[in-house]
Design a protein around this motif. Structure first.
Motif, PDB file in Angstrom:
ATOM      1  N   PRO A 124       1.107  -1.596   0.256  1.00 19.91           N
ATOM      2  CA  PRO A 124       0.064   0.227   0.298  1.00 19.91           C
ATOM      3  C   PRO A 124       1.219   1.674   0.326  1.00 19.91           C
ATOM      4  CG  PRO A 124      -0.434  -1.372   0.985  1.00 19.91           C
ATOM      5  CD  PRO A 124       0.786  -2.145   1.287  1.00 19.91           C
ATOM      6  N   GLU A 125       1.812   1.560   0.550  1.00 19.22           N
ATOM      7  CA  GLU A 125       2.646   2.860   0.820  1.00 19.22           C
ATOM      8  C   GLU A 125       3.142   2.542  -0.241  1.00 19.22           C
ATOM      9  OE1 GLU A 125       4.655   1.695   4.330  1.00 19.22           O
ATOM     10  OE2 GLU A 125       3.128   1.874   5.581  1.00 19.22           O
ATOM     11  N   CYS A 126       4.409   1.668  -0.882  1.00 21.98           N
ATOM     12  CA  CYS A 126       4.500   1.681  -2.364  1.00 21.98           C
ATOM     13  C   CYS A 126       3.154   2.367  -3.528  1.00 21.98           C
ATOM     14  CB  CYS A 126       5.215   0.304  -2.451  1.00 21.98           C
ATOM     15  SG  CYS A 126       6.813  -0.481  -1.720  1.00 21.98           S
ATOM     16  N   LEU A 127       2.705   2.162  -3.299  1.00 17.15           N
ATOM     17  CA  LEU A 127       1.473   2.054  -4.430  1.00 17.15           C
ATOM     18  C   LEU A 127       0.778   4.182  -4.315  1.00 17.15           C
ATOM     19  CD1 LEU A 127       0.452   1.040  -6.351  1.00 17.15           C
ATOM     20  CD2 LEU A 127      -1.565   0.177  -5.134  1.00 17.15           C
ATOM     21  N   THR A 128       1.132   4.266  -2.739  1.00 17.36           N
ATOM     22  CA  THR A 128       1.001   5.659  -1.938  1.00 17.36           C
ATOM     23  C   THR A 128       2.171   6.940  -3.082  1.00 17.36           C
ATOM     24  OG1 THR A 128      -0.303   4.681  -0.162  1.00 17.36           O
ATOM     25  CG2 THR A 128       0.142   7.408  -0.951  1.00 17.36           C
ATOM     26  N   VAL A 129       3.330   5.958  -3.002  1.00 13.99           N
ATOM     27  CA  VAL A 129       4.702   6.835  -3.498  1.00 13.99           C
ATOM     28  C   VAL A 129       4.055   7.746  -4.326  1.00 13.99           C
ATOM     29  CG1 VAL A 129       6.950   7.253  -3.880  1.00 13.99           C
ATOM     30  CG2 VAL A 129       5.174   7.039  -1.247  1.00 13.99           C
ATOM     31  N   LEU A 151      -6.276   5.874  -2.845  1.00 17.25           N
ATOM     32  CA  LEU A 151      -5.357   4.057  -4.134  1.00 17.25           C
ATOM     33  C   LEU A 151      -4.487   3.262  -3.564  1.00 17.25           C
ATOM     34  CD1 LEU A 151      -5.789   3.853  -6.699  1.00 17.25           C
ATOM     35  CD2 LEU A 151      -3.462   4.518  -7.009  1.00 17.25           C
ATOM     36  N   GLY A 152      -3.816   3.827  -2.471  1.00 13.84           N
ATOM     37  CA  GLY A 152      -2.313   2.548  -2.044  1.00 13.84           C
ATOM     38  C   GLY A 152      -3.722   1.139  -0.941  1.00 13.84           C
ATOM     39  N   LEU A 182      -6.504   0.571   7.191  1.00 11.70           N
ATOM     40  CA  LEU A 182      -4.911  -0.707   7.779  1.00 11.70           C
ATOM     41  C   LEU A 182      -5.564  -1.915   8.749  1.00 11.70           C
ATOM     42  CD1 LEU A 182      -1.889  -0.690   6.592  1.00 11.70           C
ATOM     43  CD2 LEU A 182      -1.245   1.046   8.487  1.00 11.70           C
ATOM     44  N   PRO A 183      -5.686  -1.800   9.640  1.00  9.09           N
ATOM     45  CA  PRO A 183      -5.543  -3.187   9.929  1.00  9.09           C
ATOM     46  C   PRO A 183      -6.415  -4.566   9.361  1.00  9.09           C
ATOM     47  CG  PRO A 183      -5.761  -1.570  11.472  1.00  9.09           C
ATOM     48  CD  PRO A 183      -6.113  -0.778  10.402  1.00  9.09           C
ATOM     49  N   ALA A 184      -7.630  -3.507   8.792  1.00  7.40           N
ATOM     50  CA  ALA A 184      -8.470  -5.146   7.824  1.00  7.40           C
ATOM     51  C   ALA A 184      -7.173  -5.459   6.626  1.00  7.40           C
ATOM     52  CB  ALA A 184      -9.799  -4.728   7.678  1.00  7.40           C
ATOM     53  N   LEU A 185      -6.705  -4.558   6.146  1.00  3.57           N
ATOM     54  CA  LEU A 185      -6.271  -4.843   4.786  1.00  3.57           C
ATOM     55  C   LEU A 185      -4.531  -6.132   5.346  1.00  3.57           C
ATOM     56  CD1 LEU A 185      -4.546  -4.115   2.057  1.00  3.57           C
ATOM     57  CD2 LEU A 185      -4.040  -2.834   2.795  1.00  3.57           C
ATOM     58  N   LEU A 186      -4.224  -5.167   6.342  1.00  2.08           N
ATOM     59  CA  LEU A 186      -2.856  -6.343   6.877  1.00  2.08           C
ATOM     60  C   LEU A 186      -4.182  -7.469   7.490  1.00  2.08           C
ATOM     61  CD1 LEU A 186      -1.350  -4.018   9.597  1.00  2.08           C
ATOM     62  CD2 LEU A 186      -0.215  -4.586   7.696  1.00  2.08           C
ATOM     63  N   HIS A 187      -4.529  -7.835   7.512  1.00  3.74           N
ATOM     64  CA  HIS A 187      -5.335  -9.135   8.594  1.00  3.74           C
ATOM     65  C   HIS A 187      -5.925  -9.997   6.966  1.00  3.74           C
ATOM     66  CE1 HIS A 187      -8.238 -11.547   9.189  1.00  3.74           C
ATOM     67  NE2 HIS A 187      -8.262 -11.737  10.669  1.00  3.74           N
ATOM     68  N   ALA A 188      -6.482  -8.944   6.519  1.00 10.34           N
ATOM     69  CA  ALA A 188      -6.535 -10.204   4.459  1.00 10.34           C
ATOM     70  C   ALA A 188      -5.108 -10.462   4.423  1.00 10.34           C
ATOM     71  CB  ALA A 188      -7.170  -8.339   3.976  1.00 10.34           C
TER      72      ALA A 188
END
Lengths: 312, 236
Positions: free
Chosen positions: A21-26, A203-204, A104-110
């Motif tokens: 996610p963070e790479c996509l953001t940048v 988007l990220g 973010l917690p749900a993203l990490l979980h998935a």
């Protein structure tokens, strides 16, 4: 003018330039602000695999967190937010906090904690891109960090079992997605017609959930029910990253497209039939040759004669 | 604690503040404060707001959907930045932790329990900071984050009396609680409160709410006594 800048990040898949996610953001921010970044995906290197991605390298400067990277880009005059008012800048900060706390917690979980997803998708994908023996250790390390983060920030009484924590974080994530959808409304981007930092962050966080095909997809299903968010992601991916959108159109759009296709086919069949009839007509000596170039659906003399031919 | 009192005052609900040593254990979620109404016990701002709403009092009914989304986002910003910064300053800054936080946290207990419990709490907070990536931050970086957060709040507030113009909402209560605490709690250095004082509309906001909801009610003396005894008033 500016020194060449290199961004190191995880590679992509499922129609995304990067899965992190963070790479996509940048990367999105760089596209929005026109910053010339050379993107190097880390595939088979031992360096920078200790985990800190994305990493921006410019001459001798190494910067590692997305907020710091974006600050650096802004100082180099690549600013996607210069049209924003002070209040909109404040709103950006608030919504980013919302994303980090609720989504973010749900993203990490998935990605990392949900066993079926981790074993069938995440681990093989990462392991295939890391050299042995790191592939045995690194995915597990990221899994433990993700689990830790979820438990420390969201676990604890009155939620006593992990299932309750999971249920709570997915509830929060769905609420966050609903709020984002309401805020976006019918606009193309969150602040009008040009994309900004907030669009990059959304988007990220959103695109990996939307695009990656997991066996357990409750969050993805929820995203697909919010067509403006789907449109937002697809828009940015096609316009700014030049990627074709594959497969994941929202459900309503699918049926509309299918209907449109069927209608086009029917119309084409009809026009072929009428052309044939006209051909027959031309071969007969009764009327001068007439070329039917377009399909004329209006009632007229031309239509009547072929029908008369067919009638007994 | 103040944000809860402020919230309940804004809803015009009378509240009595009681201090207990085992308060953390009585709370259903282990977090303070909590409210005890009849035979129900509710803790944490989110559930309390919903509980009060279910009883027919709500501060955010007048907001449209987009404004509600904004309000939730700003509340998360306050929780994310201000609350974490307060925790960091109390427990991860060694000087403050040694001289102020440990004695205060362990004060209801005899030695050596006071030291054990406060070190345990410190260890827990440090673990959490590490998980969210704040462990690597220096004090200057934390103060800069607080400054950024205050700047955002100040820009959002502008010249309005409350964050959503005429009516106070949960966000106003939450912001008041945090800012008032920062402004009036005595720490080793004044850097944190200086950051907030840089924004005059925020200090005016706190003063206004204190005047309207705390000092204006003479009968509700328990609230004002609790506010006054623990901290200095903003008005001189």
């Amino acid at each position: 003018m500016a020194a060449p800048m290199e961004l190191r990040c995880w590679g992509g898949g499922w129609g995304l330039p990067s899965l992190h996610p963070e790479c996509l953001t940048v990367m999105a921010y760089a596209k929005f602000s026109g910053a010339p970044l050379t993107v190097n995906t880390i595939n088979n290197s031992w360096r920078a695999l200790k985990g800190d991605v994305p990493v921006l390298i410019s001459e001798d400067i190494v910067i590692s967190q997305p907020a710091k990277i974006l600050n650096f880009l802004r100082k180099q005059k690549y600013n996607a937010d210069y049209e924003l008012s002070a209040k909109q800048g404040a709103d950006t900060l608030a919504y980013i906090a919302l994303l980090e706390e609720k989504l973010l917690p749900a993203l990490l979980h998935a990605f990392w904690v949900e066993t079926e997803n981790y074993c069938s998708v995440t681990k093989p994908w990462f392991a295939s891109r890391i050299p042995f023996p790191l592939s045995l250790y690194l995915p597990g390390k990221v899994y433990r960090e993700a689990l830790n983060r979820i438990l420390l920030t969201r676990g604890g009484p009155p939620l006593y079992s992990f299932a309750e924590v999971e249920a709570q974080i997915y509830r929060d994530a769905k609420e966050c997605l609903n709020l984002l959808s309401k805020r976006l409304g019918t606009s193309r981007f969150f602040f009008g017609h040009t994309p900004t930092t907030l669009d990059a962050f959304v988007l990220g966080f959103l695109a990996p959930i939307y695009k990656v095909s997991f066996p357990r997809v409750q969050l993805q299903e929820h995203v697909k029910q919010l067509p403006n968010l789907c449109r937002f992601c697809d828009d940015i991916l096609t316009c700014y990253f030049g990627l074709t959108v594959s497969g994941h159109a929202p459900a309503g759009q699918d049926t509309a497209d299918a209907n449109l296709q069927k209608l086009t086919q029917l119309v084409n069949k009809e026009s072929n039939l009428i052309e044939k009839m006209d051909d027959n007509l031309r071969k007969s000596p009764q009327h001068p040759p007439r070329k039917l170039t377009t399909l004329k659906l209006a009632a007229g003399g031309e239509q009547n004669s072929p029908l008369n031919l067919l009638s007994p | 604690t103040l944000c809860f009192q402020a919230f309940l005052q804004m809803c015009n609900l009378p509240v009595r503040v009681v201090c207990r040593a085992n308060a953390e254990y009585m709370s259903p979620s282990g977090k303070l404060p909590f409210i005890h109404v009849g035979n129900q016990v509710v803790s944490e701002l989110g559930p309390i707001v919903q509980f009060v709403k279910a009883k027919g009092h709500s501060l955010s009914d007048g907001l449209d959907e987009v404004q509600k989304a904004e309000m939730k986002a700003y509340m998360e910003l306050v929780n994310n930045m201000l609350l974490t910064a307060e925790l960091y300053l109390q427990w991860c800054d060694d000087v403050t932790a040694e001289e102020i936080t440990h004695p205060r946290y362990g004060s209801p207990y005899p030695w050596p329990l006071n030291r054990i419990l406060s070190y345990q709490k410190q260890w827990e907070v440090k673990r959490k900071m590490k998980a969210i990536g704040w462990a690597g931050k220096t004090l200057e970086q934390v103060l800069e984050d607080v400054d950024q957060c205050c700047q955002a709040l100040s820009q959002r507030l502008g010249t309005q009396p409350y964050f959503f113009n005429k009516q106070p909402t949960e966000l106003d209560a939450l912001v008041f609680g945090h800012l008032f605490t920062i402004l009036t709690t005595q720490l080793i250095t004044d850097e944190l409160s200086e950051k907030v004082k840089n924004y005059s509309n925020l200090t005016a906001f706190c003063r206004r709410i204190e005047q309207q909801y705390f000092l204006g009610h003479d009968k509700d003396s328990s609230a004002t006594v609790a506010a006054r005894s623990a901290k200095r008033s903003l008005l001189r």
